[in-house]
Motif scaffolding. Sequence first.
Motif, PDB file in Angstrom:
ATOM      1  N   GLN A   1       0.844  -1.197   0.000  1.00  0.00           N
ATOM      2  CA  GLN A   1       0.000   0.000   0.000  1.00  0.00           C
ATOM      3  C   GLN A   1       0.874   1.238   0.000  1.00  0.00           C
ATOM      4  O   GLN A   1       2.070   1.185   0.321  1.00  0.00           O
ATOM      5  CB  GLN A   1      -0.929   0.000   1.216  1.00  0.00           C
ATOM      6  N   GLU A   2       0.289   2.373  -0.368  1.00  0.00           N
ATOM      7  CA  GLU A   2       1.035   3.622  -0.297  1.00  0.00           C
ATOM      8  C   GLU A   2       1.324   3.952   1.161  1.00  0.00           C
ATOM      9  O   GLU A   2       0.630   3.487   2.063  1.00  0.00           O
ATOM     10  CB  GLU A   2       0.238   4.751  -0.948  1.00  0.00           C
ATOM     11  N   ASN A   3       2.351   4.740   1.367  1.00  0.00           N
ATOM     12  CA  ASN A   3       2.782   5.038   2.728  1.00  0.00           C
ATOM     13  C   ASN A   3       1.704   5.809   3.494  1.00  0.00           C
ATOM     14  O   ASN A   3       1.290   6.890   3.120  1.00  0.00           O
ATOM     15  CB  ASN A   3       4.079   5.853   2.703  1.00  0.00           C
ATOM     16  N   LYS A   4       1.236   5.194   4.593  1.00  0.00           N
ATOM     17  CA  LYS A   4       0.204   5.806   5.424  1.00  0.00           C
ATOM     18  C   LYS A   4       0.601   5.862   6.894  1.00  0.00           C
ATOM     19  O   LYS A   4      -0.121   6.436   7.700  1.00  0.00           O
ATOM     20  CB  LYS A   4      -1.113   5.020   5.292  1.00  0.00           C
ATOM     21  N   GLY A   5       1.709   5.221   7.238  1.00  0.00           N
ATOM     22  CA  GLY A   5       2.144   5.236   8.627  1.00  0.00           C
ATOM     23  C   GLY A   5       1.919   3.918   9.334  1.00  0.00           C
ATOM     24  O   GLY A   5       1.177   3.042   8.864  1.00  0.00           O
ATOM     25  N   LEU A   6       2.570   3.778  10.508  1.00  0.00           N
ATOM     26  CA  LEU A   6       2.547   2.525  11.246  1.00  0.00           C
ATOM     27  C   LEU A   6       1.137   2.109  11.650  1.00  0.00           C
ATOM     28  O   LEU A   6       0.756   0.944  11.498  1.00  0.00           O
ATOM     29  CB  LEU A   6       3.435   2.656  12.493  1.00  0.00           C
ATOM     30  N   GLY A   7       0.354   3.048  12.188  1.00  0.00           N
ATOM     31  CA  GLY A   7      -0.997   2.713  12.626  1.00  0.00           C
ATOM     32  C   GLY A   7      -1.852   2.191  11.491  1.00  0.00           C
ATOM     33  O   GLY A   7      -2.575   1.195  11.642  1.00  0.00           O
ATOM     34  N   ALA A   8      -1.763   2.836  10.325  1.00  0.00           N
ATOM     35  CA  ALA A   8      -2.550   2.402   9.168  1.00  0.00           C
ATOM     36  C   ALA A   8      -2.107   1.037   8.680  1.00  0.00           C
ATOM     37  O   ALA A   8      -2.933   0.200   8.277  1.00  0.00           O
ATOM     38  CB  ALA A   8      -2.431   3.434   8.047  1.00  0.00           C
ATOM     39  N   ALA A   9      -0.798   0.770   8.697  1.00  0.00           N
ATOM     40  CA  ALA A   9      -0.299  -0.539   8.269  1.00  0.00           C
ATOM     41  C   ALA A   9      -0.792  -1.633   9.213  1.00  0.00           C
ATOM     42  O   ALA A   9      -1.194  -2.724   8.764  1.00  0.00           O
ATOM     43  CB  ALA A   9       1.230  -0.524   8.218  1.00  0.00           C
TER      44      ALA A   9
END
Length: 320
Positions: A68-76
Amino acid sequence: MPRFSILIPVYNVEQYIADCLQSVLGQTFSDCEVIAVDDGSADRSGQILDEYQETFARRGVPYLVIHQENKGLGAARNTAIDNATGEYLVFLDSDDMLQPQALEVLDTHLDGEDLLCFNGQRYFEETHTLEPPQPLQDEGPISGIEYFNRHALEVRRFAFVCVVLRCVRRQFLMDKSLLFDDAIYHEDNLFTPMECIYAQRVSTISDVLYTYRVRPGSITAHRTSKHKRDLVIIANNLSLEARQHYDSDSTVLYRYITQLYQMAFAESTAAEDHGLTKTVNWTAYHKASRTKARHRILYQALRISPRLFRFLLKAINLFA
């Protein structure tokens, strides 16, 4: 349904991701699935994840790689949770490792817990040394609030909020609609207390099941203005949750909330102070600050001036 889902958020860790995946392949307990989320890595991390498809297939371990596009640790982590099917979730950061017996030990001790907490140890990358773990006592089952009240303010090598040292029942998260706030930094500081507020059954085992890799410079990360603002937002949100759901003694939770406010302003600059003070829910902070005299003093100082607050905070810490 597999017994465990191992959730691995991945971002720019091409040097370490193979060690992480090998620690999963080396598990003595095989009833698990692995979900790795490549969060827009700019290095070879995503490619390495894909290269392990065949290896996991040969071992008969379900292995899902999501790019996925970079969204941050929480989103991952949320993406991994959304795709998990296991009874229990195990969070594994992509530069860390599980001990070979980790899942086997967890399986042996699980008895309907919402959360099962375990011990970890630190590996220092720069010196290639493994630090002896701090002792941890077996405990439980107890409620999440009781667990929080006993341990949230303890000073240990691993922060209380560290999610990788807890195994969580997936249905519990689904029933309570608990996910990571993907719009903020310090997401563990919100997610873990929320788990504790809602959890009905929490146990702790002393077994060392996790190896946390300390990379050069990782301990002294600089907090940006957003980091500080997000600490305030977390404190505001937790204060609201405390009023709505925390039926027993809230002293420890309010002290934890007060510490978040103080952490934000302790490092803020004069240029950041105005925006940061506008973010504070002063009613929430005032209620949280009433559990200790020094917290009340610091609250009043901050209402007057963040500069005065920092002066008094340094003085209090100096003579503590």
